[in-house]
Design a protein around this motif. Structure first.
Motif: not given
Ligand code: ADP
Ligand code: MG
Length: 367
Positions: A235-240
């Motif tokens: 979840i989240g873009e760009p990724p963690m």
């Protein structure tokens, strides 16, 4: 309308393919829930069990207060809009939509009224007398949705319904589907691998991977408090960004150190406390690209700072994306659009302390 409850649901295909494992999930009456996960994680298998197209290997499926495992699809009052349209080419749109109502001997005036109603909702009144071959992708998609909705199901299921549309049509349909749900408050499950779709439409998101449900919650809950490394990275873009670290405790301080010696990060008090409580010697540190700041000189005030060298910089209009090598790790940073970095430049990365995530290095579970 109805609540849907999955209790210890398993799906095992021939050849011992475990597509869904011990799935426990309640979809509230009237809720819009997204089932989100990478391709092959068991989303479609789950939907197909809900609608009755796939046998449940083990577990109980409730719709309302009834166990429906053994009911045929047409006894469940659940409608599924497919990812492929599967419209009957010889029939006009109006007859495609009316088909299942006529099959159930719904009286003709009632059929006409309901077809008209869903056609208005989906804005396809003007194409009711065309045949599927004369329609564009977006129109076919709407007809497919109309055909599912006209049945007035207790539960409305969609499997990647926007996958065949172009970007503009997708954006438009996201708004439409959300409005549709707000209008009828029908219990709705959307299957998608696209987090943007899930976030834009659903009230809660259920994140799956490899047949296992990892977390259910609002976007904010999942984004800010992921239960493990998988959810955090998905979840989240760009990724963690993730960094493998050794934990070094020194009096009241806790320091995270790279195995290759490329960085040491002093933990802010809250993180230090978590690490002490966990009492482990190895962790993964997670930090999102928007929670890192890159500067051309060291900020002595920063307790959590990494030193690295610019690998690449892309100016993307509204933001910049900077990749920085720190020892053997590479981190991605989202920067202001007007900042400029050259390959090979030395940079310092400050971690925003309240946005540090910590995971058990062995289990991936959030500390
Ligand atoms: P998703 O919709 O999330 O992409 P699926 O539910 O389609 O995932 O598939 C989950 C897993 O089950 C995958 O490994 C897939 O290959 C497998 N699978 C799906 N359908 C069948 C089937 N009919 N027979 C055997 N394996 C299947
Ligand atoms: Mg699928």
């Amino acid at each position: 309308m109805a609540e849907v409850k999955l209790q210890h649901i398993y799906k095992t295909y021939k050849g011992n393919v475990e597509a869904v494992k011990d799935l426990n999930l309640t979809i509230h009456d009237g809720e819009f829930l997204a089932l989100l996960g990478p391709s092959g994680c068991g989303k479609s298998s789950t939907l197909r069990m809900l609608v009755g197209l796939e046998k449940i290997t083990k577990g109980d499926l409730y719709i309302g207060d009834k166990v429906v495992n053994k009911l045929e699809p047409n006894q469940r009052n659940v409608a599924l809009a497919f990812e492929t349209y599967a419209l009957y080419p010889p029939l006009k749109v109006r007859d495609n939509i009316a088909f299942c109502l006529r099959a159930k001997s719904v009286p003709a005036p009632e059929v006409d009224r309901r077809v008209r109603e869903v056609a208005e909702i989906l804005d396809i009144v003007d194409i009711l007398d065309r045949k599927p071959g004369e329609l564009g992708g977006g129109q076919k998609q709407r007809v497919s949705l109309a055909r599912a909705l006209v049945r007035e199901p207790d539960v409305f299921l969609m499997d990647e319904p926007l996958s065949h549309l172009d970007a503009a049509q997708r954006a438009h349909m996201r708004v439409e589907l959300k409005r549709l749900h707000a209008t009828n408050r029908r219990t709705t499950v959307l299957v998608t691998h696209d987090q943007l779709e899930a976030v834009a439409m659903a009230e809660r998101i259920a994140v799956m991977n490899l047949g296992v449900l990892h977390q259910v919650g609002t976007f904010d809950e999942i984004y800010n408090h992921p239960v493990n490394e998988f959810v955090a990275g998905f979840i989240g873009e760009p990724p963690m960004n993730f960094l493998s670290c050794e934990v070094v405790s020194d009096a009241d301080k806790v320091i995270l150190r790279a195995k290759d010696g490329s960085f040491k990060i002093m933990m802010p008090p809250a993180s230090a406390q978590k690490l002490k409580t966990a009492g482990i010697s190895a962790v993964k540190l997670g930090i999102r690209p928007i929670h890192l700041t890159a500067t051309h000189s060291s900020s002595s005030a920063s307790v959590a700072e990494l030193e690295g060298a610019v690998h690449t910089y892309e100016a993307l209009g509204e933001e910049g994306q900077l990749a920085v090598n720190v020892g053997q790790n590479q981190l991605l940073i989202v920067t202001d659009p007007h900042e400029r970095f050259e390959r090979g430049n030395k940079v310092w990365l400050q971690l925003r302390p309240d946005h540090i995530h910590l995971f058990n290095a062995e289990t991936g579970i959030t500390l």
